[in-house]
Motif scaffolding. Structure first.
Motif, short mmCIF file in Angstrom:
data_model
loop_
_atom_site.label_atom_id
_atom_site.label_comp_id
_atom_site.label_asym_id
_atom_site.label_seq_id
_atom_site.Cartn_x
_atom_site.Cartn_y
_atom_site.Cartn_z
N ARG A 118 2.05 1.73 -3.51
CA ARG A 118 0.94 2.17 -4.36
C ARG A 118 0.60 3.64 -4.11
N ASP A 119 0.56 4.04 -2.84
CA ASP A 119 0.20 5.42 -2.52
C ASP A 119 1.22 6.41 -3.06
N GLU A 120 2.49 6.03 -3.06
CA GLU A 120 3.51 6.92 -3.63
C GLU A 120 3.32 7.11 -5.13
N LYS A 173 0.50 7.11 -6.64
CA LYS A 173 -0.69 7.91 -6.88
C LYS A 173 -0.41 9.41 -6.73
N LEU A 174 0.63 9.77 -5.99
CA LEU A 174 0.88 11.19 -5.70
C LEU A 174 1.03 12.04 -6.96
N PHE A 210 0.83 -1.21 0.00
CA PHE A 210 0.00 0.00 0.00
C PHE A 210 0.86 1.26 0.00
N ALA A 211 1.97 1.24 0.72
CA ALA A 211 2.86 2.40 0.74
C ALA A 211 3.43 2.65 -0.65
N CYS A 215 -9.04 6.78 -4.78
CA CYS A 215 -8.36 7.68 -5.70
C CYS A 215 -9.05 7.65 -7.07
N ASN A 275 -10.59 -0.71 -2.07
CA ASN A 275 -10.14 0.64 -1.71
C ASN A 275 -9.76 1.40 -2.97
#
Length: 201
Positions: free
Chosen positions: A63-65, A67-68, A60-61, A130, A127
């Motif tokens: 993936r979240d990076e 998305k930024l 998840f970390a 985004c 989830n």
């Protein structure tokens, strides 16, 4: 001294995420272990656990990076005099990010092709905040285009937004499933231009 320790901890965290992306991309998520990630990052397994609870948390970390850049760079301006032109530029920026940022592209390749969404990873599909946020912004951009008299008759902003959402998703998958090159980026931009032009009144 504490400040330096925090900086060092962030550097280590960054190393672990980068290593996880490389190993996920090479081995697939299911065949990746924290031991492999630790070895690739040049740290101990304990260091990985100090920053992340488990492999899912690390996924998840990563993936979240990725998305930024999408959140920061893909913007629909509310005061745009040409909302349809703004939609075209936003969709082209998505393609440009994939072309110019290999780390982002690799992450989306992992998400699209190298992860089985079962057990603890089933929540990844649930989830999709985004994506829903992007769809909402796209819908509002089409609503502004409608208020400017730009849209062809017979379609609602919601219908057009969902169509564009699925269209760009298909471009993403097609891009990620092949070796990227400049010709594909040019072709994708032309398709986006045509896609938006067909919506104009």
């Amino acid at each position: 001294m504490v400040r330096k320790t925090k900086e060092e901890a962030e550097i280590t965290r960054r190393q672990i995420i980068d290593a996880a992306r490389r190993v996920f991309h090479e081995c697939g998520v299911s065949r990746t272990t924290l031991e492999k990630i630790a070895a690739a990052a040049g740290v101990t397994r304990g260091a990985v656990y100090w920053h992340f609870k488990n492999k899912t948390d690390l996924f998840f970390a990563m993936r979240d990076e990725a998305k930024l850049p999408m959140v920061d760079q893909v913007v629909f301006h509310e005061d745009d005099a040409d909302p349809l032109g703004g939609i075209e530029r936003a969709l082209q920026i998505l393609i440009r990010i994939l072309a110019e940022q290999p780390e982002v592209r690799e992450t989306f390749e992992i998400i699209s092709f190298k992860c089985e969404y079962v057990d603890e990873f089933a929540q990844v599909l649930q989830n999709a905040s985004c994506q829903l946020e992007f769809l909402d912004k796209l819908t509002r951009a089409y609503e502004r285009a409608q208020s400017h008299g730009q849209l062809r008759a017979g379609f609602t902003p919601s219908q057009l937004a969902h169509d564009s959402f699925l269209f760009v998703g298909g471009l993403f998958k097609h891009w990620l499933g092949r070796m990227p090159d400049a010709r594909f980026q040019e072709w994708a931009n032309q398709l986006i231009h045509t896609h938006v032009a067909l919506r104009r009144a």
